[in-house]
Design a protein around this motif. Structure first.
Motif, PDB file in Angstrom:
ATOM      1  N   HIS A  62       0.852  -1.192   0.000  1.00  0.00           N
ATOM      2  CA  HIS A  62       0.000   0.000   0.000  1.00  0.00           C
ATOM      3  C   HIS A  62       0.886   1.239   0.000  1.00  0.00           C
ATOM      4  N   HIS A  64       1.336   3.832   2.200  1.00  0.00           N
ATOM      5  CA  HIS A  64       1.842   4.560   3.360  1.00  0.00           C
ATOM      6  C   HIS A  64       3.357   4.724   3.269  1.00  0.00           C
ATOM      7  N   HIS A  67       6.064   2.221   3.697  1.00  0.00           N
ATOM      8  CA  HIS A  67       6.116   1.104   2.743  1.00  0.00           C
ATOM      9  C   HIS A  67       6.592   1.529   1.346  1.00  0.00           C
ATOM     10  N   HIS A 141      -7.195  -2.098   5.016  1.00  0.00           N
ATOM     11  CA  HIS A 141      -6.374  -1.173   5.790  1.00  0.00           C
ATOM     12  C   HIS A 141      -6.969   0.222   5.664  1.00  0.00           C
ATOM     13  N   ASP A 193       0.157  -4.216   5.707  1.00  0.00           N
ATOM     14  CA  ASP A 193      -0.689  -3.720   6.796  1.00  0.00           C
ATOM     15  C   ASP A 193      -2.137  -4.120   6.523  1.00  0.00           C
TER      16      ASP A 193
HETATM   17 ZN   LIG Z   1      -0.155   1.309   6.635  1.00  0.00          ZN
END
Ligand SMILES: [Zn+2]
Ligand SMILES: [Zn+2]
Length: 306
Positions: A62, A64, A67, A141, A193
């Motif tokens: 994802h 974020h 990451h 998430h 996540d």
């Molecule tokens: Zn995350």
């Protein structure tokens, strides 16, 4: 009094789960990058350790920052070192955002850093090599998120033909008879996540030999926090291990505030006796080093015997 030098960077986590090495770093909110050298692949690129540059493929869970923060660096540094274009696999829902970020860096650097971006829809497959592919599936998430299973494709003789002699089989094959069937063998699943949900119980995930998964909360009082952040809690892991067939479950994305000894104790409390040995913490350097030394000793003993 002289000022102290800065703290040393912590080293990469490392587990040898034959035939795969699982290595990299993962601290919740800071950075996650998990490399499987044997598959030429990294899951996520929250920062880019030197070793991760060597992998030709990156699969993003994802968007974020912890990451994707090292992704532009990964592309740029590979170009700088003449390592060829990296291929980035991502959830189709974040494709344009990833592209915008990487193109932003091209503009900033005044250089066209090449990259291949491959968007995947739910259950879509990307071929890593001849008989191995990466399958993406949606997880849950606070941002669009994707998990992955690495699938090995094997062909197996149909059961009705197993007793046939070779020449008879050759004859059938030459006649155009379909004597084999295709098997999909899940090797590794990665859950970035995510909250708990039906995606943890997919057939390919449950049958994977290795599951690499986040587990961000351990304290029994922190289930509410896990729910709000859409993360997994140790209690979810305990429940999952009752049905997952994996030989090893590797926990990542533990926060820096979490004391690993305490986390292990809190997790173990909810585990069945037979599940305890299957769980590993990627960033528990001490335990993993001892485990690896044991593996070395065993390999040496086996060698001496031969
Ligand atoms: Zn995350
Ligand atoms: Zn994260």
């Amino acid at each position: 009094m002289l000022p102290k030098p800065p703290p040393r960077e912590s080293s990469l986590g490392f587990l040898y789960l034959p035939p795969y090495r699982v290595q990299g770093l993962s601290v919740a909110g800071e950075a996650t990058c998990i490399q499987i050298p044997e598959l030429d692949l990294c899951f996520d690129m929250g920062s880019c350790p030197r070793a991760a540059l060597a992998s030709n493929f990156v699969a993003l869970s994802h968007g974020h920052m912890d990451h994707v923060g090292g992704l532009a660096y990964y592309c740029s540094q590979r170009r700088f070192q003449g390592m060829g274009d990296g291929t980035i696999v991502c959830d189709a829902r974040i494709e344009s955002d990833v592209r915008t970020m990487l193109e932003g860096f091209q503009a900033l650097e005044r250089q066209v850093t090449p990259f291949n971006l491959v968007p995947l829809q739910e259950d879509e497959v990307f071929k890593l090599k001849n008989n191995v592919s990466l399958k993406g599936f949606h997880t849950e998430h606070t941002a669009p998120s994707m998990g992955y299973s690495i699938i090995e494709h094997r062909t197996k003789l149909k059961p009705e033909y197993t007793d046939f002699p070779q020449e008879k089989l050759r004859e059938l094959k030459n006649r155009g008879e379909e004597i084999t069937r295709n098997l999909e063998v899940p090797l590794i699943s990665y859950l970035g996540d995510t909250a708990a949900g039906s995606h943890l119980l997919r057939d390919d995930v449950l049958k994977s030999k290795i599951i690499i998964t986040e587990c961000t909360f351990f304290d029994p009082g922190h289930r509410g926090r896990a729910n709000i952040g859409k993360h997994l809690h140790a209690a979810d892991i305990a429940e999952w291990l009752r049905v997952a067939e994996c030989d090893a479950m590797v926990l990542v994305h533990v926060s820096r505030r979490t004391h690993l000894g305490e986390a292990r104790a809190q997790l173990t409390e909810g585990l069945r006796e037979e599940d305890i040995g299957r769980v590993h913490f990627l960033m528990d350097h001490r335990t993993n080093r001892m485990r690896y030394e044991q593996q070395l000793a065993e390999a040496e003993a086996a060698h001496v015997k031969v």
